[in-house]
Write a protein that holds these residues in place. Structure first.
Motif: not given
Length: 332
Positions: A11-24
């Motif tokens: 789930y979190f390997a997806d680049n969009a979700r990974f970027a969202d997670l990191c940005n937060n």
């Protein structure tokens, strides 16, 4: 690997979700790290060391997710290595675990740099040769983010010093500390900073312990009216919910599904209550007619429950009686 671990990694390997997670975690929700600027890195960390017997010891660890992030911000460009460690349970030694991953990542950078210098024979001094690293060589910073996917409050350590016993205060300045970068849903106060579906996952995890709050969240956030199948599967797994997913549907209205689940729960409770009442009267040797009269129900309603209960004596397990009735209903 458990189902939760596999799901979290995917789930979190997806680049969009990974970027969202990191940005937060790193930028307060600002879109600084972009999905297209993320590249997968080998999640295997291998570090070799010389043992007391002069033999080489190899240590290997597998990260959950590890990516190379190219960042353009404030007019400059940066490269950072970012790892994500998913925790479905509280880990009471997480600072040591994450610190070890980071040390191995830095060690590998030094090792690869030394290998390059040996091949090119370009070290200028004996110090550089022995170090395998020159004064001009630089390391890429490593950041590890811990994502806690449990529904309880995080009560584990947040830095290495939290794991120490009593220490002489005069010694503290000389003891390196290590702080974890923790994202725990129960501690999130502003979900609007998330731009992908991880917002819904974290909102549910934050409120999963309170059904009334969960209902309020689902009703007040329109994003829950259109949730993709993968998101609902993740919510069911991590939050312990049991929301039905129609195999033909790719988008689910979670608010509607939650309400239906609650209604089914009420119906199940009422049905099991009747079974329990009938069992108690059956144990007193009452007939179907007598039980129907006592409960003010029709005999045709009482009869199948009575027969199913009789087949379960002497235990009269209410749940098993209910399961048998449901099975008979499907066969009818």
């Amino acid at each position: 690997m458990s189902a939760k671990d596999s799901m979290a990694k995917e789930y979190f390997a997806d680049n969009a979700r990974f970027a969202d997670l990191c940005n937060n975690v790193l930028y307060g929700g600002r879109e600084v790290i972009l999905p297209e600027n993320l590249k997968e890195r080998d999640t295997t960390e291998v570090l070799t060391a010389l043992g007391l017997d002069k033999k080489t010891i190899a240590m290997q660890k597998m990260r959950d997710i590890f990516k190379n992030a190219s960042i353009k911000y404030t007019g400059k460009s940066y490269v950072v290595l970012i790892g994500v460690e998913n925790q479905s349970d509280i880990h009471y030694a997480i600072p040591v675990k994450n610190m070890f991953y980071d040390v191995m990542a830095y060690g590998n950078q030094v090792k690869e740099t030394a290998k390059k210098h040996r091949k090119e024979k370009d070290t200028a001094t004996s110090d550089e040769f022995l170090s395998g690293f020159t004064k001009e060589d630089k390391l890429i910073p490593v950041i590890t983010i811990t994502v806690y996917l449990g529904t309880k409050e995080w009560d584990g350590p947040r830095r290495l010093s939290d794991m120490f016993g009593e220490v002489d205060e005069e010694l503290l300045p000389f003891i390196p500390d290590y702080r974890i970068n923790l994202l725990a849903p129960r501690e999130i106060t502003d979900f609007t900073r998330f731009r992908t579906s991880i917002r819904q996952l974290f909102e549910v995890l934050k409120n999963a312990y309170d059904k009334e709050k969960m209902q309020e969240v689902l009703q007040n956030d329109e994003k829950f009216s259109k949730v993709d199948r993968e998101m609902v599967e993740a919510i069911n797994l991590f939050a312990g919910t049991d929301i039905d997913i129609d195999e033909k549907e790719e988008v689910i209205d979670m608010c509607k599904a939650w309400e239906e689940q609650k209604n089914e729960g009420r119906e199940l409770g009422e049905r099991q209550k009747i079974i329990s009442q009938i069992v108690k009267k059956l144990q007193k040797d009452k007939s179907v007619a007598e039980i129907a009269d006592d409960l003010e129900e029709k005999e045709e309603v009482i009869a199948p429950i009575y027969e199913a209960a009789l087949s379960m004596k002497p235990d009269y397990d209410v749940e098993k009686i209910y399961e048998l009735l449901e099975k008979n209903k499907k066969l009818a």
